[in-house]
Design a protein around this motif. Structure first.
Motif, PDB file in Angstrom:
ATOM      1  N   LYS A   1     -11.864   5.406  -1.471  1.00  0.00           N
ATOM      2  CA  LYS A   1     -13.062   6.243  -1.460  1.00  0.00           C
ATOM      3  C   LYS A   1     -12.458   7.451  -2.366  1.00  0.00           C
ATOM      4  N   THR A   2     -11.443   7.700  -2.501  1.00  0.00           N
ATOM      5  CA  THR A   2     -10.940   9.062  -3.130  1.00  0.00           C
ATOM      6  C   THR A   2      -9.971   8.302  -4.285  1.00  0.00           C
ATOM      7  N   HIS A   3      -9.323   7.212  -4.342  1.00  0.00           N
ATOM      8  CA  HIS A   3      -8.375   6.972  -5.110  1.00  0.00           C
ATOM      9  C   HIS A   3      -8.702   5.846  -5.892  1.00  0.00           C
ATOM     10  N   VAL A   4      -9.755   5.183  -5.878  1.00  0.00           N
ATOM     11  CA  VAL A   4     -10.477   4.258  -6.828  1.00  0.00           C
ATOM     12  C   VAL A   4     -11.808   4.477  -7.218  1.00  0.00           C
ATOM     13  N   HIS A   5     -11.987   4.356  -8.583  1.00  0.00           N
ATOM     14  CA  HIS A   5     -13.232   4.490  -9.267  1.00  0.00           C
ATOM     15  C   HIS A   5     -14.493   3.721  -8.899  1.00  0.00           C
ATOM     16  N   SER A   6     -13.996   2.248  -8.874  1.00  0.00           N
ATOM     17  CA  SER A   6     -14.980   1.318  -8.357  1.00  0.00           C
ATOM     18  C   SER A   6     -14.222   0.415  -7.807  1.00  0.00           C
ATOM     19  N   THR A   7     -14.757  -0.385  -6.696  1.00  0.00           N
ATOM     20  CA  THR A   7     -14.356  -1.342  -5.721  1.00  0.00           C
ATOM     21  C   THR A   7     -15.264  -2.549  -6.111  1.00  0.00           C
ATOM     22  N   MET A   8     -14.741  -3.705  -6.157  1.00  0.00           N
ATOM     23  CA  MET A   8     -15.424  -4.791  -6.080  1.00  0.00           C
ATOM     24  C   MET A   8     -14.738  -5.862  -5.037  1.00  0.00           C
ATOM     25  N   HIS A   9     -15.727  -6.310  -3.921  1.00  0.00           N
ATOM     26  CA  HIS A   9     -15.154  -7.005  -2.811  1.00  0.00           C
ATOM     27  C   HIS A   9     -15.857  -8.361  -2.937  1.00  0.00           C
ATOM     28  N   ILE A  10     -15.019  -9.563  -2.912  1.00  0.00           N
ATOM     29  CA  ILE A  10     -15.308 -10.793  -2.813  1.00  0.00           C
ATOM     30  C   ILE A  10     -15.470 -11.801  -1.829  1.00  0.00           C
ATOM     31  N   CYS A  11     -16.367 -12.212  -1.327  1.00  0.00           N
ATOM     32  CA  CYS A  11     -16.624 -13.156  -0.311  1.00  0.00           C
ATOM     33  C   CYS A  11     -16.325 -12.537   1.011  1.00  0.00           C
ATOM     34  N   TRP A  12     -15.352 -13.084   1.705  1.00  0.00           N
ATOM     35  CA  TRP A  12     -14.855 -12.424   3.110  1.00  0.00           C
ATOM     36  C   TRP A  12     -14.457 -11.016   2.829  1.00  0.00           C
ATOM     37  N   GLY A  13     -13.826 -10.681   1.711  1.00  0.00           N
ATOM     38  CA  GLY A  13     -13.480  -9.045   1.349  1.00  0.00           C
ATOM     39  C   GLY A  13     -14.846  -8.413   1.255  1.00  0.00           C
TER      40      GLY A  13
ATOM     41  N   PHE B   1       0.925  -1.287  -0.002  1.00  0.00           N
ATOM     42  CA  PHE B   1       0.045   0.074   0.014  1.00  0.00           C
ATOM     43  C   PHE B   1       0.872   1.307  -0.048  1.00  0.00           C
ATOM     44  N   GLU B   2       1.804   1.395   0.771  1.00  0.00           N
ATOM     45  CA  GLU B   2       2.795   2.473   0.682  1.00  0.00           C
ATOM     46  C   GLU B   2       3.391   2.632  -0.635  1.00  0.00           C
ATOM     47  N   GLN B   3       3.640   1.727  -1.507  1.00  0.00           N
ATOM     48  CA  GLN B   3       3.999   2.001  -2.881  1.00  0.00           C
ATOM     49  C   GLN B   3       2.933   2.541  -3.838  1.00  0.00           C
ATOM     50  N   VAL B   4       1.516   2.403  -3.173  1.00  0.00           N
ATOM     51  CA  VAL B   4       0.582   2.628  -4.335  1.00  0.00           C
ATOM     52  C   VAL B   4      -0.415   4.057  -3.973  1.00  0.00           C
ATOM     53  N   LYS B   5      -0.083   4.344  -2.644  1.00  0.00           N
ATOM     54  CA  LYS B   5      -1.062   5.207  -1.822  1.00  0.00           C
ATOM     55  C   LYS B   5      -1.318   6.478  -2.678  1.00  0.00           C
ATOM     56  N   ASP B   6      -0.291   6.883  -3.275  1.00  0.00           N
ATOM     57  CA  ASP B   6      -0.231   8.312  -3.964  1.00  0.00           C
ATOM     58  C   ASP B   6      -0.800   8.274  -5.512  1.00  0.00           C
TER      59      ASP B   6
ATOM     60  N   GLN C   1     -17.037   2.862 -18.650  1.00  0.00           N
ATOM     61  CA  GLN C   1     -17.727   3.860 -19.275  1.00  0.00           C
ATOM     62  C   GLN C   1     -17.706   5.179 -18.293  1.00  0.00           C
ATOM     63  N   THR C   2     -17.143   5.109 -17.000  1.00  0.00           N
ATOM     64  CA  THR C   2     -17.781   6.465 -16.378  1.00  0.00           C
ATOM     65  C   THR C   2     -16.279   6.894 -15.644  1.00  0.00           C
ATOM     66  N   THR C   3     -15.228   6.160 -16.101  1.00  0.00           N
ATOM     67  CA  THR C   3     -13.778   6.599 -15.033  1.00  0.00           C
ATOM     68  C   THR C   3     -13.143   7.623 -16.210  1.00  0.00           C
ATOM     69  N   PRO C   4     -12.737   8.773 -15.740  1.00  0.00           N
ATOM     70  CA  PRO C   4     -12.195   9.794 -16.518  1.00  0.00           C
ATOM     71  C   PRO C   4     -10.813   9.273 -17.129  1.00  0.00           C
ATOM     72  N   TYR C   5     -10.452   9.851 -18.251  1.00  0.00           N
ATOM     73  CA  TYR C   5      -9.398   9.513 -18.902  1.00  0.00           C
ATOM     74  C   TYR C   5      -8.098   9.901 -18.197  1.00  0.00           C
ATOM     75  N   ASP C   6      -8.190  10.861 -17.400  1.00  0.00           N
ATOM     76  CA  ASP C   6      -6.941  11.379 -16.560  1.00  0.00           C
ATOM     77  C   ASP C   6      -7.392  10.774 -15.048  1.00  0.00           C
ATOM     78  N   ILE C   7      -7.157   9.734 -14.644  1.00  0.00           N
ATOM     79  CA  ILE C   7      -7.527   9.312 -13.313  1.00  0.00           C
ATOM     80  C   ILE C   7      -7.120   9.952 -12.363  1.00  0.00           C
ATOM     81  N   GLY C   8      -6.053  10.695 -12.560  1.00  0.00           N
ATOM     82  CA  GLY C   8      -5.398  11.218 -11.447  1.00  0.00           C
ATOM     83  C   GLY C   8      -5.846  12.979 -11.470  1.00  0.00           C
ATOM     84  N   ASN C   9      -6.932  13.240 -12.136  1.00  0.00           N
ATOM     85  CA  ASN C   9      -7.352  14.527 -11.931  1.00  0.00           C
ATOM     86  C   ASN C   9      -8.759  14.423 -12.234  1.00  0.00           C
ATOM     87  N   LYS C  10      -9.453  13.791 -11.192  1.00  0.00           N
ATOM     88  CA  LYS C  10     -10.697  13.838 -11.239  1.00  0.00           C
ATOM     89  C   LYS C  10     -11.680  14.745 -10.712  1.00  0.00           C
TER      90      LYS C  10
END
Length: 304
Positions: free
Chosen positions: A132-144, A92-97, A295-304
């Motif tokens: 909540k702020t860095h992912v456009h949509s999240t899928m949680h599976i079973c225990w997740g 997570f520390e490597q991707v948090k930004d 269909q809904t994520t912006p092309y520049d995902i770092g500039n929402k």
């Protein structure tokens, strides 16, 4: 279109042998197309098997997808090669930004462990909050999915009298949902869990929609009204032999497991299992990626 994964990931050879189009990083660099960036938090002890299962599903789409795997830093997996984790997983520390179009949080064999006592619970909460702020949509599976419902909405889990194991029929409750385009009104899906949630607890949360359920296991698929979070309590990503491997594992441990329901012909474990959920699994992941990510994520995902 192909799925883009690291050149030397073991899944590459497996998927190519199944005639699934994968693209090496080198080749993808020479295409002027922005792939969807999908992060997979793989909490399963069987890392490679889970990688193969999810990549099969993500590959069945006309979209180009760049997949990265995330591991927990607060807990080191015990049953996977260290070199594999160092080569193909990040923390997570490597991707948090960074920002991602999609995030998948897998299941984990932690049904009877209170959430707050899970080794990596605080880290998982941090990841779910970050999403909540860095992912456009999240899928949680079973225990997740259970963990996500507990973290986001305080929905508790309830223990079943016996393990839910087998292939069960599930009813689509919201037929107009793009997630179910191409689905039959009732679809089969593997379930493998000792706990679940109650519909009455879901009904108390206005931000949640129950869009598929099963008579045997209750709520099966839920989403938030803003479509940023999906909670899938079944295992449409399972291979043909996954339930069989789990059954034999429990049998060898002396747990006296029930034969998985509606899985073997005539309930005979000596016969080859029949897959009745493959098409639904392909549609679930393809529809999520297409309608709720691409269909809904912006092309520049770092500039929402």
């Amino acid at each position: 279109m192909p799925i883009k994964i690291p050149d030397s990931l073991p899944a590459t050879a497996v998927l190519e042998s199944e005639n699934i189009f994968v693209m090496t990083e080198y080749r993808a660099m020479h295409q002027d197309i922005r792939p969807l960036n999908v992060l997979i938090l793989n909490l399963m002890p069987t890392k490679v098997i889970t990688e193969n299962q999810l990549l099969r599903k993500l590959s069945n789409t006309p979209l180009q997808i760049k997949v990265e795997f995330l591991q927990t830093a607060s807990y080191t997996p015990q049953h996977v090669d260290t070199e594999h984790m160092e080569s193909f997983y990040t923390t997570f520390e490597q991707v948090k930004d960074r920002w991602f179009d999609g995030l998948i949080i897998t299941g984990a064999p932690l049904a009877f462990v209170p959430y707050e006592e899970v080794h990596y619970w605080k880290e998982l909460c941090k990841i779910m909050e970050w999403a909540k702020t860095h992912v456009h949509s999240t899928m949680h599976i079973c225990w997740g999915a259970l963990a996500g419902l507990y973290y986001h909405f305080g929905i508790p889990t309830v223990e079943y009298p016996e393990k839910l194991s087998g292939v069960y029929s599930n009813t689509v409750l919201k037929k107009s949902s793009p997630l179910f385009r191409g689905f039959d009104d009732v679809f089969n899906a593997p379930h493998s869990r000792e706990v679940g949630i109650l519909k009455e607890d879901v009904d108390k949360v206005p931000e949640l929609e129950l869009i598929a359920d099963s008579e045997a296991g209750g709520p099966t698929i839920l989403k938030t009204t803003d479509s940023k979070n999906f909670f899938v309590l079944c295992h449409l990503e399972y291979d043909a032999n996954t339930l069989e491997l789990e059954y034999k594992r429990d049998f060898e441990k002396g747990l006296n497991p029930h034969i998985p329901y509606h899985y073997y012909p005539d309930d005979d474990p000596t016969k080859e299992p029949v897959v009745t959920w493959r098409s639904a699994g392909q549609l679930l992941f393809s529809n999520w990626l297409n309608y709720y990510v691409y269909q809904t994520t912006p092309y520049d995902i770092g500039n929402k």
